[in-house]
Every structure is written in structure tokens, then in C-alpha cells.
Design an enzyme around this catalytic site. Sequence first.
Site, mmCIF file in Angstrom:
data_model
loop_
_atom_site.group_PDB
_atom_site.id
_atom_site.type_symbol
_atom_site.label_atom_id
_atom_site.label_comp_id
_atom_site.label_asym_id
_atom_site.label_seq_id
_atom_site.Cartn_x
_atom_site.Cartn_y
_atom_site.Cartn_z
ATOM 1 N N ASP A 1 11.548 20.572 -46.478
ATOM 2 C CA ASP A 1 9.841 19.920 -46.696
ATOM 3 C C ASP A 1 10.894 19.081 -46.707
ATOM 4 O O ASP A 1 12.092 18.083 -46.935
ATOM 5 C CB ASP A 1 9.721 20.639 -47.472
ATOM 6 N N LYS B 1 5.520 27.199 -42.532
ATOM 7 C CA LYS B 1 6.536 27.619 -42.296
ATOM 8 C C LYS B 1 7.155 28.036 -42.507
ATOM 9 O O LYS B 1 8.212 28.475 -41.927
ATOM 10 C CB LYS B 1 6.643 26.129 -43.775
#
Length: 261
Positions: free
Chosen positions: A8, A190
Site C-alpha cells: 500500500d 487489492k
Amino acid sequence: MITAIATDMDGTFLDEKSTYDKKYFSILQQKMNAKGIRFIVASGNQYFKLKSYFSETKDIIFISENGGIITINGEMEMVASFDAKEVSEVLGLLDELKIPVVVCGAKSAYTLESVSEEFETFAHKYYENLELLSSFDDLPEDTVVKFATIIPEAELTTVTSTLNSRFKKGIKAVTSGNIYLDIVLEGSNKGAAIKKVLQELELSSQDLAAFGDANNDLEMLEMAGYSYAVANANIQAKEKAKRIIGSNREKAVLSEIEKII
């Protein structure tokens, strides 16, 4: 053996000034490339914004808009997108609740000229390509993959619950930080996008190292064989990760990558 690393950005890879040690990363990336380890940036941010952080770097796989878009070697692949009816329904509900929004498309992001200065600053910070519209009736033809907004931290849980109680099946609101809220399609996250990438590269998720800090990282952390939450991560991310490392202010992700390689 770790063959891919996914991270991230905000609150994890980037420090509190939204930057990182580029020289340090460049050295690490050369070593990753030499070992055949693929580096994946997985963020709620727009692809064009993510690319701006790595303008002098190649060989990075970008997963943007919380898994809505995969970009490899400049080629975009849409993982999931809202149809015209869904876009209209989401915008209608947000307008009813007086919640400002950024409509996130593949070509650009869009918000209204009438939003507050604070909201416009947020939009410009996270969306490199951004158009201001007089009305969402003027929304250009684009593939919409996500909606993004900011909510006061004290109201975030309540607003998220309210939205999820009103959305039809298949659409959900998910937090991506202390004040950030995204509206995505269920199954668009994700983790799902990274799984797709790994399958295309014939790599295993058990050989993936993933780094995160918030709720939009949970699927990614859960599916990775090696998962790390930074010290400043929220409780949910820390519970999902196998290891807790230092904070984003301490270059913790870069330090852990160096240990891995």
C-alpha cells in the site's frame, strides 16, 4: 521464497509527508530485479498519481483504485467497473446524504466545482488527472471504477454503515484510512487484483509479501503468504497481518524489503 512484494502507499510505504527515500528504493529495486522479485504498488489512488511517485522507475506493476485497475508496462486492464445505472444510483444517494464525491474513472477523476476548498484539496492531492464539473450530468464518457470521499473521523463508522445499508447488493463502502471512504464493487479489492496478477505471472500468493495499514488492505494481507502491518496501522490490519513492523515514518517497509532480499 518470496517472488513478489506488494505494498500500500499512503500510511504504509509513504511517510507522513507523502514521500519516500527514492535513493534507498532504487538500490533495493535493482536487487529485486536481479533476483526476479516483482514489485507491486497496490493503492486506492489513481494510476496517474501512483505513476508520479515512480516517474524515473520502470518494471513496477500498479494496482490502482483499490483493485479496480491493473497497469503493467503502461497497459491498463479494468478489473471491475460500474455500469451507467449503478453510477446514477450511487451519485443520487450521495447527493441525498450531502456527501461530496470524486468519481474515479480510467481516464480521469471528476468532482464538482461546487465542492468545498478542503474537498478540492483532497481531490487534487490524490488524483493527478482531475476535472471539475458544473454537474455530474456533464460526466464525460469514461469507465468508472470507484467513488472516493472524505468523512470526519468521528462520523466515518456511522456513514460507512449507513451507505452499506442503502446500497444494493454488489456495491459496498470501505474505509481506507482515518477519514477516507471508498465505494467499490464487491469483489473489487487489492487482494483480488493481486491474485489475478500473480496468476498471469504464474506466481503463488504463498510467495507474496504484502504490506498495509488499513481496511482496504485486509484482503491483500489475508491472501499473502507473508503479511506485514506497519506500527501505525489500524487494529483490523494488525489482526490480519502475520507480523507488525515499524511505522511508515521509519522507512519500515523499505527496511523489511531489504531483509527479504
